[in-house]
Design a protein around this motif. Structure first.
Motif, PDB file in Angstrom:
ATOM      1  N   TYR A  29       0.878  -2.514   5.969  1.00  0.00           N
ATOM      2  CA  TYR A  29       2.219  -1.841   6.058  1.00  0.00           C
ATOM      3  C   TYR A  29       2.186  -0.537   6.978  1.00  0.00           C
ATOM      4  O   TYR A  29       2.968   0.220   7.092  1.00  0.00           O
ATOM      5  N   ALA A  30       0.843  -0.595   7.623  1.00  0.00           N
ATOM      6  CA  ALA A  30       0.759   0.663   8.691  1.00  0.00           C
ATOM      7  C   ALA A  30       1.757   0.206   9.758  1.00  0.00           C
ATOM      8  O   ALA A  30       1.605  -0.828  10.361  1.00  0.00           O
ATOM      9  N   THR A  31       2.238   1.483  10.223  1.00  0.00           N
ATOM     10  CA  THR A  31       3.213   1.125  11.298  1.00  0.00           C
ATOM     11  C   THR A  31       3.168   2.189  12.553  1.00  0.00           C
ATOM     12  O   THR A  31       3.431   2.240  13.604  1.00  0.00           O
ATOM     13  N   GLY A  32       1.599   2.744  12.479  1.00  0.00           N
ATOM     14  CA  GLY A  32       1.318   3.471  13.735  1.00  0.00           C
ATOM     15  C   GLY A  32       0.318   2.731  14.332  1.00  0.00           C
ATOM     16  O   GLY A  32       0.601   1.432  14.700  1.00  0.00           O
ATOM     17  N   ALA A  33      -0.646   3.184  15.215  1.00  0.00           N
ATOM     18  CA  ALA A  33      -1.407   2.962  16.185  1.00  0.00           C
ATOM     19  C   ALA A  33      -2.770   2.978  15.768  1.00  0.00           C
ATOM     20  O   ALA A  33      -3.444   3.693  16.707  1.00  0.00           O
TER      21      ALA A  33
ATOM     22  N   PHE B 256      13.006  11.459  10.428  1.00  0.00           N
ATOM     23  CA  PHE B 256      14.004  12.115   9.298  1.00  0.00           C
ATOM     24  C   PHE B 256      13.007  12.752   8.502  1.00  0.00           C
ATOM     25  O   PHE B 256      12.228  12.388   7.722  1.00  0.00           O
ATOM     26  N   PRO B 257      12.865  14.206   8.649  1.00  0.00           N
ATOM     27  CA  PRO B 257      11.915  14.948   7.839  1.00  0.00           C
ATOM     28  C   PRO B 257      11.983  14.803   6.546  1.00  0.00           C
ATOM     29  O   PRO B 257      11.046  14.622   5.756  1.00  0.00           O
ATOM     30  N   PRO B 258      13.206  14.935   5.577  1.00  0.00           N
ATOM     31  CA  PRO B 258      13.033  14.730   4.334  1.00  0.00           C
ATOM     32  C   PRO B 258      12.408  13.186   3.733  1.00  0.00           C
ATOM     33  O   PRO B 258      11.665  13.208   2.682  1.00  0.00           O
ATOM     34  N   ALA B 259      12.268  12.158   4.802  1.00  0.00           N
ATOM     35  CA  ALA B 259      11.743  10.758   4.380  1.00  0.00           C
ATOM     36  C   ALA B 259      10.190  10.794   4.374  1.00  0.00           C
ATOM     37  O   ALA B 259       9.500  10.058   4.081  1.00  0.00           O
ATOM     38  N   ARG B 260       9.682  12.003   4.819  1.00  0.00           N
ATOM     39  CA  ARG B 260       8.432  12.158   4.938  1.00  0.00           C
ATOM     40  C   ARG B 260       7.771  12.632   3.379  1.00  0.00           C
ATOM     41  O   ARG B 260       6.585  12.544   3.264  1.00  0.00           O
ATOM     42  N   SER B 261       8.588  12.991   2.511  1.00  0.00           N
ATOM     43  CA  SER B 261       8.091  13.299   1.226  1.00  0.00           C
ATOM     44  C   SER B 261       7.963  12.110   0.363  1.00  0.00           C
ATOM     45  O   SER B 261       8.772  11.267   0.420  1.00  0.00           O
ATOM     46  N   ALA B 262       7.133  12.045  -0.521  1.00  0.00           N
ATOM     47  CA  ALA B 262       6.786  11.127  -1.510  1.00  0.00           C
ATOM     48  C   ALA B 262       8.184  11.077  -2.535  1.00  0.00           C
ATOM     49  O   ALA B 262       8.398   9.843  -2.688  1.00  0.00           O
ATOM     50  N   ALA B 263       8.597  12.228  -2.856  1.00  0.00           N
ATOM     51  CA  ALA B 263       9.828  12.062  -3.869  1.00  0.00           C
ATOM     52  C   ALA B 263      10.987  11.511  -3.102  1.00  0.00           C
ATOM     53  O   ALA B 263      11.820  10.848  -3.793  1.00  0.00           O
ATOM     54  N   TRP B 264      11.250  12.011  -1.969  1.00  0.00           N
ATOM     55  CA  TRP B 264      12.163  11.440  -1.254  1.00  0.00           C
ATOM     56  C   TRP B 264      12.064   9.625  -1.181  1.00  0.00           C
ATOM     57  O   TRP B 264      13.087   9.016  -1.036  1.00  0.00           O
TER      58      TRP B 264
ATOM     59  N   ALA C 108       7.746   3.685   4.495  1.00  0.00           N
ATOM     60  CA  ALA C 108       6.588   4.492   3.837  1.00  0.00           C
ATOM     61  C   ALA C 108       5.258   4.448   5.127  1.00  0.00           C
ATOM     62  O   ALA C 108       4.577   5.608   4.875  1.00  0.00           O
ATOM     63  N   GLY C 109       5.108   3.556   5.858  1.00  0.00           N
ATOM     64  CA  GLY C 109       4.342   3.592   6.840  1.00  0.00           C
ATOM     65  C   GLY C 109       2.772   3.208   6.473  1.00  0.00           C
ATOM     66  O   GLY C 109       1.856   3.073   7.412  1.00  0.00           O
ATOM     67  N   SER C 110       2.388   2.944   5.125  1.00  0.00           N
ATOM     68  CA  SER C 110       1.180   2.479   4.874  1.00  0.00           C
ATOM     69  C   SER C 110       1.165   1.976   3.353  1.00  0.00           C
ATOM     70  O   SER C 110       2.148   2.134   2.796  1.00  0.00           O
TER      71      SER C 110
END
Length: 507
Positions: free
Chosen positions: A82-86, A342-350, A446-448
């Motif tokens: 599920y990683a979307t980085g490089a 989207f900054p709020p989406a970087r939090s686990a709670a969001w 989530a990105g990972s």
């Protein structure tokens, strides 16, 4: 170690020097990251897809080794499904380092690999070009950004497909002129076709009629390269959206989905006659279904659809998703693919709140009888003025799946449809939904895998419907399209699938 530029990288640099020289340094600077991004996507595919020439996989403490059918050995970092980085900068094929996906695929020497290698080369160069022209965000940029601007912020394309930015047939000048991440204004043409030579469904507007003729919006790339007929009339200016061939008119109004007969990622983006024939009935059915969701899901209406009985000359008019947000209250609509910015989406709670909303709604819709293709492009989220996820918007009904048996079970009317949209096969229905909303939307957001698992653990399963679909979701692996296998299997029709570890059950 020096890794020379590939043919596509060199070709883009040469054309860029001619058409937009000021962008050339940024393009050159973006090549390293683009190479890693495409290689990461390819490594994910090699690690998880059922490729016939991978004889075995050996997982170590820090790396994964693929044993190839011909006796070769391919080694890279431990994969994160599920990683979307490089995170993959280099893999070793029989001890030789590779940092370019195209050259790795060519070196593997597998069937149909040469053509796929060329696509990977184009994807890498095009991705670097896409990244090169991005402006820095200002302090008030996030608050002011419109839905269209959020769409154009999605620079990297498909989060998992190695062909994330493959645009065969597009020159550099055409990418700059038509691709959403470059933020152009596109002048759509209008092809005048006799009404008796067209199929029209829904409410085709008066402004796109001229006496006994239907005026079909045409993308300028399509007019130049495919239609081979008299030039269309002058039409109207529009902003390209994330899907590139779907555009929002500058003057406002319905979004326009055009035919674009070239292969982007995996599919040729024309518009089938079946899609036009079924457009109105599917839209009316989806609107009625959404009323069963207590306002948590809105489906953009298909307002009209027309084709000159050719997949190369057709268009669909669709309601903009923004109509389902209360702008006066500060609400905004974001495509899920843009949530990484989207900054709020970087939090686990969001993420937990969003995951709970998306899963509960999509599983409820599946239980009622519809599997949405709810990936990051089709699925949008309405957020409050403070950024909280409120409800969902779904667009593009061309590839959903409908189960008549489930509809009947819940006392819902069965739409008058036949063909590929209709199936009662539970496995196919689950693949359609899980392979989009889980692996394509929530996983990419989530990105990972750890962040995905954390978000679900925080959301919990209590709010999910107690159905066989939910049980399958929580107890089995997660299906995902085997996108690389599909590109390497040109003689195999339809989708092919892989199974990923499921962070929702500790897999």
């Amino acid at each position: 170690m020096y890794f020379p530029a590939s043919p596509a990288e060199e070709a883009v640099a040469a054309e860029l020097a001619s058409v937009r020289p000021a962008l050339e340094p940024a393009y050159t600077g973006a090549l390293g990251g683009a190479r890693a991004a495409v290689l990461t996507r390819l490594w994910r595919a090699l690690a998880f897809e059922p490729l016939p020439w991978v004889a075995g996989r050996e997982r170590g403490s820090e790396s994964l080794v693929l044993r190839l059918a011909g006796g070769g050995r391919l080694e890279g970092p431990l994969p994160d499904a599920y990683a979307t980085g490089a995170y993959v900068r280099e893999v070793l094929l029989d001890g030789k380092p590779h940092r370019q996906a195209a050259r790795l695929m060519a070196a593997l020497g597998v069937p149909h690999g040469e053509g796929f290698a060329a696509e990977l080369d184009g994807s890498t160069a095009s991705l670097a070009l896409s990244r090169a022209g991005q402006p820095a965000a200002g302090p008030d940029d996030l608050a002011r950004r419109t839905t269209r601007e959020w769409e154009q912020r999605v620079v990297d394309g498909h989060p998992y497909h190695p062909n994330c930015r493959s645009r065969p047939g597009f020159s550099v000048a055409e990418e700059l002129a038509y691709a959403p991440e470059h933020r152009p204004v596109v002048e759509l043409g209008l092809a005048a076709v006799r009404a008796e030579d067209c199929l029209v469904t829904g409410d085709w507007p008066a402004e796109l009629r001229d006496g006994g003729r239907i005026l079909v919006p045409v993308h300028p790339w399509q007019a130049e390269h495919v239609l081979g007929r008299e030039r269309p009339r002058s039409g109207f200016a529009a902003h390209p959206l994330m899907a590139l061939r779907t555009l929002a008119p500058v003057a406002g109004g319905a979004h326009v989905k055009t035919a674009l007969t070239t292969r982007l990622t995996s599919s040729v983006r024309d518009i089938s006659g079946y899609s036009i024939e079924t457009a109105a009935a599917v839209s009316a059915f989806a609107q009625a279904l959404s009323e069963r969701l207590d306002g948590r899901l809105h489906v953009t209406r298909t307002l009209g659809a027309a084709t000159a009985h050719s997949p190369d000359l057709a268009a669909v008019l669709r309601e903009p998703p923004e109509v389902y947000a209360d702008a006066a209250a500060g609400e905004r609509v974001l495509p899920v693919a843009a949530l990484a910015w989207f900054p709020p989406a970087r939090s686990a709670a969001w993420l937990a709140e969003f995951a709970g909303l998306a899963l509960s709604v999509c599983l409820r819709v599946l239980e009622l009888g519809v599997a949405l293709e709810a990936h990051g492009q089709n699925l949008l989220v309405v957020v409050s003025a403070t950024g909280a996820p409120l409800r969902l918007v779904y667009r593009d009904l061309a590839d959903i799946r409908i189960s008549p048996a489930r509809l009947v079970r819940h006392g819902l009317p069965v739409p008058p449809l036949a063909g590929r949209l209709i199936t009662d096969d539970a496995a196919l229905l689950r693949r359609k939904l899980f392979g989009s909303v889980l692996t394509g939307a929530l996983g990419a957001t989530a990105g990972s895998a750890p962040a995905f698992a954390e978000a679900f653990a925080s959301a919990g399963a209590a709010g999910l419907p107690a159905t066989a679909d939910t049980e399958a979701l929580l107890t089995r692996g997660l299906p995902t399209k085997a996108l690389t296998l599909m590109r390497l299997s040109p003689g195999v029709p339809g989708d092919q699938w892989a199974e990923l570890p499921n962070p929702l059950n500790g897999g």
